[in-house]
Enzyme design. Structure first.
Site, mmCIF file in Angstrom:
data_model
loop_
_atom_site.group_PDB
_atom_site.id
_atom_site.type_symbol
_atom_site.label_atom_id
_atom_site.label_comp_id
_atom_site.label_asym_id
_atom_site.label_seq_id
_atom_site.Cartn_x
_atom_site.Cartn_y
_atom_site.Cartn_z
ATOM 1 N N ASP A 44 0.819 -1.216 0.000
ATOM 2 C CA ASP A 44 0.000 0.000 0.000
ATOM 3 C C ASP A 44 0.853 1.265 0.000
ATOM 4 O O ASP A 44 0.322 2.372 -0.057
ATOM 5 C CB ASP A 44 -0.923 -0.009 1.231
ATOM 6 C CG ASP A 44 -1.977 1.084 1.186
ATOM 7 O OD1 ASP A 44 -2.522 1.349 0.100
ATOM 8 O OD2 ASP A 44 -2.251 1.691 2.240
ATOM 9 N N GLN A 65 -5.425 -1.800 -6.736
ATOM 10 C CA GLN A 65 -6.000 -0.856 -5.783
ATOM 11 C C GLN A 65 -6.696 0.273 -6.524
ATOM 12 O O GLN A 65 -6.215 0.734 -7.562
ATOM 13 C CB GLN A 65 -4.914 -0.273 -4.876
ATOM 14 C CG GLN A 65 -5.427 0.667 -3.793
ATOM 15 C CD GLN A 65 -4.305 1.122 -2.872
ATOM 16 O OE1 GLN A 65 -3.446 1.894 -3.266
ATOM 17 N NE2 GLN A 65 -4.311 0.624 -1.652
ATOM 18 N N SER A 99 -6.995 5.478 -0.138
ATOM 19 C CA SER A 99 -7.300 4.157 -0.673
ATOM 20 C C SER A 99 -8.774 3.836 -0.476
ATOM 21 O O SER A 99 -9.339 4.093 0.590
ATOM 22 C CB SER A 99 -6.453 3.088 0.029
ATOM 23 O OG SER A 99 -5.078 3.347 -0.127
#
Length: 294
Positions: free
Chosen positions: A209, A283, A233
């Site tokens: 991430d 993502q 996110s």
């Protein structure tokens, strides 16, 4: 410049964050490092959620995929409570749902699947060519020396992961980043991890991430922060293909196939130095110009 906690000391701090307190068979509590951040880092809560899920599964079964949604920003000053639901335990697979809550509200939830070791077909796409090895790529300290205004934020958090951008990172000032179709980053945990495969999977989840959404900005030569973009996110998916160690170098090769409607999609592949494809991530994130209001 104040030097951040780094090396094995920073890795040990990360292991403390991932070492959840178990309340009962399906409930856990985790803490956040006190870095002055306004919200919990997404990779942290995803890694902790995977720790919680993995502790309810037979250790002979290894995580091969996870899919999570970031629902609300987390408060780094408040403990995070994790509840794990057993969805299924079959002969080969175990599926868990792990939910993170603060103040009685869900901030993140994840589905994760675990599998016994099996033999089968084996192939993967080749690693990118003409990528310099990590020893020849600038370190974060090199970048901070060039941009000393970033020193305070760099020093605020323990640097448990050695991150080396092959290109230009997304936090440089506006105008200092040329548009590029790919973003490639060498990463590794900057110390020794225990041999537990679950910990390596959680550390990789944490690292996955760190820079993925940056690939969306890279297409446009955009940057994070004043004069650029702010983001968060929305969801995160990770597939683990082959055994690996997160404390050994891997290349995170990221692209962005689409951005529209204030959202950007990025995908990344992770390769070991010898070219093995160990994981893939996708993502979507919320991306807005600094100063825009909603």
């Amino acid at each position: 410049m104040t030097q951040p906690l780094s090396g094995q000391a920073a890795v040990d701090r990360l292991l403390e964050v991932l070492d959840l307190k178990q309340l009962d068979a399906a409930r856990f509590v985790g803490e956040s490092p006190q870095t002055g951040a306004q919200r919990v880092f997404g990779g942290q809560v995803a890694g902790q959620a995977l720790v919680a899920a993995g502790r309810t599964v037979d250790p002979d079964r290894h995580v091969h995929s996870l899919h999570g949604y970031f629902v609300r920003p987390g408060d780094p000053t408040e403990p995070i409570e994790f509840g794990v639901e057993t969805i299924r335990d079959g002969r080969s697979f175990s599926v868990r749902r792990s939910t993170a809550q603060q103040y009685g509200k869900t901030i993140f939830f994840m589905s994760a699947s675990f599998q016994v070791t099996e033999e089968g077909l084996d192939h993967h796409s080749p690693a990118p060519l003409d990528v310099p090895p990590p020893a020849e790529v600038r370190t974060m300290r090199d970048w901070v020396r060039q941009y000393p205004s970033r020193a305070a934020s760099f020093a605020a958090a323990p640097q448990a992961i050695d991150v080396r951008y092959v290109g230009v990172p997304g936090w440089v000032p506006p105008g200092d980043r040329v548009a590029a179709e790919r973003q490639q980053v060498w990463m590794r945990i900057d110390g020794q991890l225990p041999d537990d495969p679950l910990l390596h999977a959680c550390a990789l989840t944490y690292a996955s991430d760190l820079s993925l959404l940056d690939a969306v900005l890279s297409v446009h030569g955009e940057v994070w922060g004043p004069g650029g973009v702010i983001g968060a996110s929305l969801d995160h998916a990770l597939w683990l293909h082959r055994p690996f160690r997160a404390d050994e170098w891997f290349l995170y090769d990221c692209v962005s196939p689409s951005a529209s409607g204030g959202r950007g999609l990025a995908s990344g592949r992770m390769f070991t130095e010898d070219g093995r494809h160990i994981a893939s991530a996708v993502q979507e994130g919320l991306l807005r110009r600094v100063g825009e209001r909603r």
